[in-house]
Design a protein around this motif. Structure first.
Motif, mmCIF file in Angstrom:
data_model
loop_
_atom_site.group_PDB
_atom_site.id
_atom_site.type_symbol
_atom_site.label_atom_id
_atom_site.label_comp_id
_atom_site.label_asym_id
_atom_site.label_seq_id
_atom_site.Cartn_x
_atom_site.Cartn_y
_atom_site.Cartn_z
ATOM 1 N N ARG A 228 0.853 -1.202 0.000
ATOM 2 C CA ARG A 228 0.000 0.000 0.000
ATOM 3 C C ARG A 228 0.881 1.241 0.000
ATOM 4 N NH1 ARG A 228 2.314 2.452 4.360
ATOM 5 N NH2 ARG A 228 2.079 1.353 6.314
ATOM 6 N N GLU B 191 -4.287 8.882 4.746
ATOM 7 C CA GLU B 191 -4.085 9.034 6.191
ATOM 8 C C GLU B 191 -4.443 10.467 6.597
ATOM 9 O OE1 GLU B 191 -0.467 7.003 7.533
ATOM 10 O OE2 GLU B 191 -1.716 5.219 7.237
ATOM 11 N N LEU C 255 10.724 5.860 8.974
ATOM 12 C CA LEU C 255 9.711 5.232 9.834
ATOM 13 C C LEU C 255 10.163 3.876 10.383
ATOM 14 C CD1 LEU C 255 6.533 6.306 7.850
ATOM 15 C CD2 LEU C 255 7.150 6.992 10.176
ATOM 16 N N TYR D 262 -1.103 7.933 14.942
ATOM 17 C CA TYR D 262 -0.501 7.299 13.766
ATOM 18 C C TYR D 262 -0.224 5.822 14.032
ATOM 19 C CZ TYR D 262 3.320 5.603 10.930
ATOM 20 O OH TYR D 262 4.119 4.797 10.155
ATOM 21 N N ARG E 186 7.822 1.493 3.111
ATOM 22 C CA ARG E 186 7.778 2.912 3.465
ATOM 23 C C ARG E 186 9.201 3.390 3.692
ATOM 24 N NH1 ARG E 186 4.489 1.796 8.984
ATOM 25 N NH2 ARG E 186 6.068 0.596 10.076
ATOM 26 N N VAL F 155 -2.251 3.005 11.842
ATOM 27 C CA VAL F 155 -1.500 2.364 10.752
ATOM 28 C C VAL F 155 -1.440 0.846 10.975
ATOM 29 C CG1 VAL F 155 0.913 2.391 11.567
ATOM 30 C CG2 VAL F 155 0.422 3.041 9.244
ATOM 31 N N ALA G 44 0.468 5.104 1.566
ATOM 32 C CA ALA G 44 -0.408 5.688 2.599
ATOM 33 C C ALA G 44 -0.081 7.162 2.832
ATOM 34 C CB ALA G 44 -0.267 4.886 3.897
ATOM 35 N N PRO G 45 -0.365 8.023 1.867
ATOM 36 C CA PRO G 45 -0.018 9.439 2.031
ATOM 37 C C PRO G 45 -0.953 10.183 2.988
ATOM 38 C CG PRO G 45 -1.215 9.117 -0.013
ATOM 39 C CD PRO G 45 -1.023 7.745 0.585
ATOM 40 N N SER G 46 -0.420 11.204 3.623
ATOM 41 C CA SER G 46 -1.235 12.115 4.439
ATOM 42 C C SER G 46 -1.519 13.342 3.582
ATOM 43 C CB SER G 46 -0.456 12.542 5.694
ATOM 44 O OG SER G 46 0.012 11.406 6.369
#
Ligand code: GLU
Length: 302
Positions: free
Chosen positions: A21, A57, A231, A209, A227, A213, A23-25
């Motif tokens: 995936r 996100e 992170l 978060y 990612r 997540v 998963a942008p904010s």
């Protein structure tokens, strides 16, 4: 721009294709670093005959904006990426996060924290040996961990704003030693305690978060989380939460970060590295792939 030196992994013999995936904010425009991350997740899924998913996100209502979400979708499509199933939007899942947090409360694995940011900073400044996390960040000094339950309950009843923090020592006592696998770094011992009692429920929203997540990767069936390496340390907490919540444990790949020519991190506020800027100047998706060190369009883009 520096080129990433990542290698698309394949599932170990006999294991199913990867479900990955991006998963942008939606708190700004996507930049070249996001393009790299999205393309890497996409290429990894496709190389194994798997599936590529999207998650928005948008938990942080102070920073997330609908127009950035739309721009994100437009930019990803422009790059040639297609995702399966509608994107999962975290802002629609508050009830799920609330229920998970309630379960952790029942099991006394989280405690309410009434500290303000300022109080935490003051306490850390006054302490001779404030612990630091793996990236040099300060770790919560545990001020509210020892509050008597009756005191904490009374403050909550009075409406005093509070976050919910993971009691990492209690949690690790329940799970015992844990491990996770990173395709770049190999087997990792879970060192969740190094990050201290992180927030799992923020003062303003019923999650954080880390909690969202972890729960959402399981919900979406993600079996390889790709990612940025910034992170990497957060994964220790996610692994611990997986054990506490009995969730499947995905593989991980923490990829290189694309840096600007001067070595600085790419920032959302720097428009000149945004995909939108390149598009407006008439550049093609191919030019973006070249800039981020990929050899061209992912051959399997559909
Ligand atoms: N939403 C996070 C970000 O934009 C990424 C979260 C993740 O990939 O785990 O930085």
């Amino acid at each position: 721009m520096l080129r990433g030196e990542d290698v698309v992994p394949l599932p170990p013999q006999g294991e199913p294709p990867f479900i990955t995936r991006f998963a942008p904010s939606p708190s700004g425009l996507l930049h070249l670093g996001h393009a790299y991350s999205a393309l890497f997740a996409h290429a990894t899924a496709k190389a194994s005959g798997g599936r590529f998913l999207l998650r928005i996100e948008d938990l942080d209502h102070t920073r997330s904006r609908r127009e950035f979400e739309q721009a994100t979708l437009d930019d990803l499509r422009w790059l040639g990426l297609r995702w399966e199933a509608p994107a999962l939007r975290q802002s629609t899942r508050s009830d799920v996060y609330r229920a998970v947090l309630a379960e952790l409360r029942r099991r006394r694995l989280v405690y309410p924290c009434f500290c303000t940011r300022q109080q935490i900073q003051t306490e850390i400044a006054q302490s001779a040996s404030a612990p630091h996390g793996p990236s040099g960040e300060t770790v919560y000094p545990g001020t509210c961990r020892g509050l008597a339950p009756s005191d904490a309950d009374a403050r909550i009843a009075r409406g005093q704003p509070h976050a919910w923090r993971l009691d990492v020592t209690a949690a690790l006592a329940e799970t015992g030693p844990l491990h996770w696998y990173d395709f770049r770094g190999g087997w990792q011992e879970c060192r969740a305690a190094d990050l201290g009692d992180v927030v799992l429920g923020r003062k303003d929203i019923p999650t954080s978060y880390h909690l969202a997540v972890t729960v959402d990767d399981a919900e979406q069936g993600v079996n390889l989380v790709t990612r940025g390496e910034d992170l990497f340390h957060a994964t220790h907490i996610h692994r611990l939460l997986q054990a506490l919540l009995n969730l499947p444990v995905p593989y991980y790949y923490h990829h290189n970060l694309i840096a600007a020519a001067d070595g600085q991190r790419l920032a959302k506020r720097n428009r000149s590295v945004s995909l939108r800027y390149f598009r407006e100047r008439g550049e093609t998706p191919d030019a973006i792939w070249t800039k981020i060190g990929l050899e061209g369009a992912p051959a399997t883009a559909t």
